[in-house]
Write a protein that holds these residues in place. Sequence first.
Motif, PDB file in Angstrom:
ATOM      1  N   GLN A  61      12.392 -52.864  -2.227  1.00 24.06           N
ATOM      2  CA  GLN A  61      12.437 -51.543  -3.261  1.00 24.06           C
ATOM      3  C   GLN A  61      10.956 -50.851  -2.931  1.00 24.06           C
ATOM      4  O   GLN A  61      10.432 -50.463  -2.909  1.00 24.06           O
ATOM      5  CB  GLN A  61      12.602 -51.095  -3.654  1.00 24.06           C
ATOM      6  N   ASP A  62      10.113 -52.324  -3.586  1.00 30.31           N
ATOM      7  CA  ASP A  62       8.757 -51.781  -3.484  1.00 30.31           C
ATOM      8  C   ASP A  62       8.218 -52.635  -2.617  1.00 30.31           C
ATOM      9  O   ASP A  62       6.949 -51.678  -2.219  1.00 30.31           O
ATOM     10  CB  ASP A  62       8.104 -53.572  -4.606  1.00 30.31           C
ATOM     11  N   LEU A  63       8.625 -52.828  -1.513  1.00 22.72           N
ATOM     12  CA  LEU A  63       7.556 -53.380  -0.008  1.00 22.72           C
ATOM     13  C   LEU A  63       7.620 -51.310   0.184  1.00 22.72           C
ATOM     14  O   LEU A  63       6.972 -51.053   0.873  1.00 22.72           O
ATOM     15  CB  LEU A  63       8.626 -54.010   0.907  1.00 22.72           C
ATOM     16  N   ILE A  64       8.619 -51.337   0.428  1.00 18.49           N
ATOM     17  CA  ILE A  64       9.163 -49.843   0.994  1.00 18.49           C
ATOM     18  C   ILE A  64       8.165 -48.685   0.336  1.00 18.49           C
ATOM     19  O   ILE A  64       7.346 -47.867   1.014  1.00 18.49           O
ATOM     20  CB  ILE A  64      10.271 -48.791   1.468  1.00 18.49           C
ATOM     21  N   THR A  65       8.318 -49.168  -1.521  1.00 11.87           N
ATOM     22  CA  THR A  65       6.773 -47.528  -2.142  1.00 11.87           C
ATOM     23  C   THR A  65       5.474 -47.774  -1.816  1.00 11.87           C
ATOM     24  O   THR A  65       4.858 -47.035  -1.995  1.00 11.87           O
ATOM     25  CB  THR A  65       7.194 -48.331  -3.308  1.00 11.87           C
ATOM     26  N   LEU A  66       5.224 -49.347  -1.793  1.00  9.26           N
ATOM     27  CA  LEU A  66       3.822 -49.578  -1.411  1.00  9.26           C
ATOM     28  C   LEU A  66       3.427 -49.718   0.335  1.00  9.26           C
ATOM     29  O   LEU A  66       1.982 -49.137   0.161  1.00  9.26           O
ATOM     30  CB  LEU A  66       3.885 -51.241  -2.029  1.00  9.26           C
ATOM     31  N   THR A  67       4.506 -49.145   1.140  1.00  8.86           N
ATOM     32  CA  THR A  67       3.920 -48.937   2.590  1.00  8.86           C
ATOM     33  C   THR A  67       3.539 -47.840   2.801  1.00  8.86           C
ATOM     34  O   THR A  67       2.819 -47.180   3.023  1.00  8.86           O
ATOM     35  CB  THR A  67       5.104 -49.656   3.049  1.00  8.86           C
ATOM     36  N   GLU A  68       4.297 -46.703   1.696  1.00 10.56           N
ATOM     37  CA  GLU A  68       4.409 -45.974   1.858  1.00 10.56           C
ATOM     38  C   GLU A  68       3.611 -44.704   1.060  1.00 10.56           C
ATOM     39  O   GLU A  68       3.052 -43.563   1.226  1.00 10.56           O
ATOM     40  CB  GLU A  68       5.647 -45.326   1.395  1.00 10.56           C
ATOM     41  N   THR A  69       2.737 -45.782   0.528  1.00  8.51           N
ATOM     42  CA  THR A  69       1.531 -45.363  -1.004  1.00  8.51           C
ATOM     43  C   THR A  69       0.839 -45.220   0.791  1.00  8.51           C
ATOM     44  O   THR A  69      -0.125 -46.474   0.882  1.00  8.51           O
ATOM     45  CB  THR A  69       1.228 -46.382  -1.177  1.00  8.51           C
ATOM     46  N   ASP A 104       1.398 -41.269   9.876  1.00 11.02           N
ATOM     47  CA  ASP A 104       2.570 -41.724   9.116  1.00 11.02           C
ATOM     48  C   ASP A 104       2.729 -42.823   9.208  1.00 11.02           C
ATOM     49  O   ASP A 104       3.393 -44.314   9.587  1.00 11.02           O
ATOM     50  CB  ASP A 104       3.791 -41.531  10.070  1.00 11.02           C
ATOM     51  N   VAL A 105       3.044 -42.954   8.020  1.00  8.00           N
ATOM     52  CA  VAL A 105       3.546 -44.953   7.004  1.00  8.00           C
ATOM     53  C   VAL A 105       5.477 -45.415   6.519  1.00  8.00           C
ATOM     54  O   VAL A 105       5.148 -45.818   5.493  1.00  8.00           O
ATOM     55  CB  VAL A 105       2.549 -45.479   5.986  1.00  8.00           C
ATOM     56  N   GLN A 106       5.524 -43.979   6.904  1.00  9.12           N
ATOM     57  CA  GLN A 106       6.989 -43.823   6.577  1.00  9.12           C
ATOM     58  C   GLN A 106       7.712 -45.411   6.913  1.00  9.12           C
ATOM     59  O   GLN A 106       7.828 -45.243   8.591  1.00  9.12           O
ATOM     60  CB  GLN A 106       8.245 -42.451   6.802  1.00  9.12           C
ATOM     61  N   VAL A 107       8.437 -45.572   5.510  1.00  7.35           N
ATOM     62  CA  VAL A 107       9.490 -47.228   6.633  1.00  7.35           C
ATOM     63  C   VAL A 107      10.327 -46.464   6.998  1.00  7.35           C
ATOM     64  O   VAL A 107      11.187 -45.124   6.742  1.00  7.35           O
ATOM     65  CB  VAL A 107       9.623 -47.534   5.457  1.00  7.35           C
ATOM     66  N   LYS A 108      10.857 -47.022   8.186  1.00 10.34           N
ATOM     67  CA  LYS A 108      12.247 -46.832   9.369  1.00 10.34           C
ATOM     68  C   LYS A 108      12.837 -47.791   9.164  1.00 10.34           C
ATOM     69  O   LYS A 108      12.343 -48.829   9.627  1.00 10.34           O
ATOM     70  CB  LYS A 108      12.103 -46.270  10.326  1.00 10.34           C
ATOM     71  N   GLN A 109      14.752 -48.055   8.556  1.00  8.60           N
ATOM     72  CA  GLN A 109      15.172 -49.297   8.947  1.00  8.60           C
ATOM     73  C   GLN A 109      16.039 -49.577  10.197  1.00  8.60           C
ATOM     74  O   GLN A 109      16.806 -48.075  10.275  1.00  8.60           O
ATOM     75  CB  GLN A 109      15.462 -49.015   7.730  1.00  8.60           C
ATOM     76  N   LYS A 110      15.723 -50.380  10.698  1.00 10.85           N
ATOM     77  CA  LYS A 110      16.712 -50.172  11.933  1.00 10.85           C
ATOM     78  C   LYS A 110      17.736 -51.470  11.985  1.00 10.85           C
ATOM     79  O   LYS A 110      16.711 -52.717  11.904  1.00 10.85           O
ATOM     80  CB  LYS A 110      16.331 -50.441  13.327  1.00 10.85           C
ATOM     81  N   TYR A 160      10.082 -50.729   9.915  1.00 13.42           N
ATOM     82  CA  TYR A 160       9.300 -50.533   9.894  1.00 13.42           C
ATOM     83  C   TYR A 160       8.498 -49.425  10.180  1.00 13.42           C
ATOM     84  O   TYR A 160       8.907 -48.673   9.575  1.00 13.42           O
ATOM     85  CB  TYR A 160       9.973 -49.836  11.616  1.00 13.42           C
ATOM     86  N   ALA A 161       6.863 -49.526   9.665  1.00 14.12           N
ATOM     87  CA  ALA A 161       6.008 -49.050   9.536  1.00 14.12           C
ATOM     88  C   ALA A 161       4.465 -49.910   9.144  1.00 14.12           C
ATOM     89  O   ALA A 161       4.910 -50.602   9.633  1.00 14.12           O
ATOM     90  CB  ALA A 161       6.589 -48.673   7.761  1.00 14.12           C
TER      91      ALA A 161
END
Length: 432
Positions: free
Chosen positions: A63-71, A133-139, A144-145
């Motif tokens: 979750q921290d990785l997603i939060t910081l990637t999307e910042t 666009d730095v929103q994280v997408k999960q497959k 991915y971001a």
Amino acid sequence: MIQLLRSTAFHFVLLGLCFTNLRAQETVPVDKRYTDEIKALANRPAVKAAFQTLMDLEPQTKQDLITLTETPAPPFKEEVKARKYAAMLKEAGVDSVWIDDVGNVIGKRKGRSGKRTVVVEAHLDTVFPEGTDVQVKQKGDTLYAPGVGDDTRGLVALLTVLKGLEKAKIETDADVWFVGAVGEEGLGDLRGVKHLFKTAGSKINSYIAVDGDGISEIVHRGLGSYRYRITFKGPGGHSYGAFGIVNPHSALGKAIHYFTDEADKFTRQGIKTTYSVSVIGGGTSVNAIPFESWMEIDMRSESPERLNGIDQLLQKAVQRALKEENGLKRSGPDLTVDIKKIGDRPSGKIEPTVPLVQRAMAVSTYLGAKPRLEVSSTNANTPISLGVPAITIGSGGTGGNVHSLKEWWLNDKGYLGLQNVLLVLLAEAGIK
């Protein structure tokens, strides 16, 4: 799609290799005393407890990785991510945290003696421009971001290791600085770490940069680079009416030819040295003599002497082209040239026998990997060039498509990367 290139420029790769991470493996044995040291360290009850914490924190780490990637943290605009990271470090347990004059985030965890300082660092910035666009997408299990691996995963690795130290109540002997640095990518020119050593270099005893995935690669040789923007300037005019005045494009073409012709010979022997005419631009219309013509050039080598040697070839080629073009004019003022250095990454080497390198190799071996000593261009370049023990190690997992909009990272035993950072850090900082 984000337009990554300026409208007046196009990429032009010419007779060279231009890598962000150029690798050359080196085989060196690990001294048994360091193997024994790491094994004993890893078997300490507190360290085992920290290892377990790192695994227990995997959902939060994700979750921290997603939060910081999307910042977002575009080049030269890392402020938002810096403030977010500073808050996360504070919450994780550092004794103090601040953002310095250039934007580096520094979280200090006090050691028992405080006589030494060990820095563990990852960089805040990405290569992607504002608006990406730095929103994280999960497959499946893959994230991915842009920037998810390089180097947001490194930032999160530091954060989780800090949490592990706090939960296991591990006290180090040395002070530890957890640093999120600005300006590692592109034209950032390592400005964050350069500033860190300019203002606090005397306090830093060893430096551990965390960048990249896996746990095998250990960068102990800094790949230096010089980067230039060279601009030929003339009066410009109508292609027919002003014919006979100097033409900046003609000079640029000559400079590229003369430089690459000599650089090709120069780079065919000795320590690997590379060059790339990477971006060119100028001109306004097909029926106009341009008033300027410019190019951006990247040259790299781990040898300062070789880097200076190819630089001299570039300077000679530019002056030769300038002189020849001015010699052809029939009217009007002379052509001029502006040579601006836009990048200067220092090179150097930390010997494989230095304790920090040996410890990193011992840790990689202990965790079941085969350590590889390499050369690359990372934030460790600056301390390496100053003779401060410094390395760059991976943060675990696997990733790909770095510096592209399709960048990805997979948590393939990513906890090993966290254990890697923890053990190297504790071996350097000492443990009570």
